[in-house]
Design a protein around this motif. Sequence first.
Motif: not given
Length: 319
Positions: A150, A154, A162, A164-165, A167-170
């Motif tokens: 992850a 990123n 990002s 947001d990305n 956060r979505q990937a934890n």
Amino acid sequence: MNYSSKVGSAAMTSTSNSIKDVYVDAMVILKIIKHAHEETTDAAQGGLLGLVKDSTLEITNCFPFPNQNKPENLDLDFEQYQADIIRNLRRVNSDYLQVGFYDSSFNRLLVQSMVPYQLSGVEESIALVYDQALALQGYIKLKAYRLTPAALENLKNEEYFSPDNARQANLNFETLLEELPVIFRNSHLVNSLLCEIDEQTRLSSKSNAFLDLGTNGNLERQLRSLIDGVDEFAADALRYTNYQKQLQRQQSRRNQRDSNRRNDGYDEDFERMTKMFSQSRRSALVTASQINNQCDNITQFTAQGLAKLFMAQAVHEKQ
């Protein structure tokens, strides 16, 4: 030192976290210790050579990087230097596959430089961190780190990150790095020689460094580094606060604008500010990971120090 400049161009492919442990030859450890001892002011940095066997990464050799802060190395081509070293090792039938790098300090640049290594031809590359201060007190401490899938996904784009990305990937400071177990390995002949040397050495002449109770020097160094990391993280938090204020101001102005003034260049400024914010959050993530690593090191070291103090107190009471 920028490690990424030493990695040759290769196809950027996603990595699979396949290796489970790292085997390090004793010769490699001695070379790293020697290099760290010679670098009195700057951190010791170098490349790791070895091979990948099933789920194990074997490090069989290493070579030091020239110190960029020295005047004689200012005009040195580091990529060519690295290529010459690997070419010479290949001629003598030695392992020449570069599987990462080592450093005598854990810093932000180390985390950022792991991206091109893991995206290069050897996906199992690692960063080996050696603690020189602990070695002076009788401990040999090596830690191997890799970026998690992850984090690699990123962080591979340096120009834009990002939140947001992430956060979505934890993705956070705890899931940024993966620590792999390091196993020291010697050949059978070396083990036999060590046994003979241990039998021939008198007990009175053996080192008692492991009984040293002085821990102030190492703790002071780690705490100073931790303070620097916390200050940097506080600066990132302040930049984030300023961004939030500017964002509210921008949104308020956008709501007040007339429809015929939508293309006045204001959106470009807003996009530039958003990009700067994303880079700041990327820096804050790396800084938080550094602080987390330093806190773990301090906790482990102080636990050992407290255990020795309790043992010394028990021995003193019996006497």
